[in-house]
Design an enzyme around this catalytic site. Structure first.
Site, PDB file in Angstrom:
ATOM      1  N   GLU A 171      35.208  16.667 112.570  1.00 33.30           N
ATOM      2  CA  GLU A 171      34.371  15.472 112.749  1.00 33.30           C
ATOM      3  C   GLU A 171      33.370  15.708 113.871  1.00 33.30           C
ATOM      4  OE1 GLU A 171      36.377  11.709 113.245  1.00 33.30           O
ATOM      5  OE2 GLU A 171      37.457  11.921 111.361  1.00 33.30           O
ATOM      6  N   LYS A 193      38.101  15.438 105.451  1.00 35.87           N
ATOM      7  CA  LYS A 193      39.548  15.612 105.255  1.00 35.87           C
ATOM      8  C   LYS A 193      39.889  17.070 104.985  1.00 35.87           C
ATOM      9  CE  LYS A 193      42.241  11.868 105.003  1.00 35.87           C
ATOM     10  NZ  LYS A 193      41.979  11.321 106.322  1.00 35.87           N
ATOM     11  N   ASP A 220      34.374   7.740 107.880  1.00 34.70           N
ATOM     12  CA  ASP A 220      34.014   8.673 108.954  1.00 34.70           C
ATOM     13  C   ASP A 220      32.522   8.665 109.276  1.00 34.70           C
ATOM     14  OD1 ASP A 220      36.637   9.514 109.317  1.00 34.70           O
ATOM     15  OD2 ASP A 220      36.436  11.211 107.954  1.00 34.70           O
TER      16      ASP A 220
END
Length: 154
Positions: free
Chosen positions: A30, A85, A69
């Site tokens: 991320e 993911k 996200d």
């Protein structure tokens, strides 16, 4: 020691749509994707966990809130919602059905499917796209580097 979660410091504040003081990454993938959005001239604006999508979880028969996200709006006008993911969490679990690990992974998989179905529908309603980025996607896009295999012992 490298922190796997923390606060991301946005460089191009004008591009970030949301609370610029509270951009939290929950994985190094991320964090890398945030940096990519922040520095990419093709990204007009972006945000993290600012889009909240209600979804129905089949297991507990209740509605929950899904914090996506990323939302990325490109300079060409295209908008995508992105979930980051690990690839293994995007496929049904394998192995013995009687183990606690299998049951946990199966419930997680059902929850993900329920979330992603809701996100896809939410995105389509807005003429956006929903995408799932795994480590393979991130490598292909150049967001993370290819993993170097350790040298074999002599």
């Amino acid at each position: 020691i490298m922190a796997y979660s923390g606060k991301y410091r946005v460089k191009n504040i004008s591009k970030y749509k949301g609370d610029v003081t509270n951009v939290i990454y929950r994985s190094l993938w991320e964090k890398s994707a945030f940096k990519w959005c922040d520095n990419n001239p093709k990204v007009k604006e972006w945000s993290s966990e600012e889009n909240i999508i209600p979804y129905y979880y089949e297991y507990d028969k209740k509605y929950h809130r899904y914090f996506v996200d990323l939302r990325i709006k490109y300079t060409d006008g295209k908008t995508v919602l992105v979930e980051i993911k690990p690839n293994h969490q995007t496929t049904p679990p394998t192995g013995s059905r009687k183990t606690k690990k299998y049951i946990r992974e199966a419930l997680e998989y059902v929850k993900n499917m329920n979330k992603w179905e809701a996100a896809d529908s939410y995105a389509k309603d807005r003429k956006w796209e929903f995408q799932i980025w795994t480590e393979h996607t991130l490598r292909k896009m150049g967001i993370i580097k290819k993993q170097i295999k350790p040298l074999k012992k002599l």
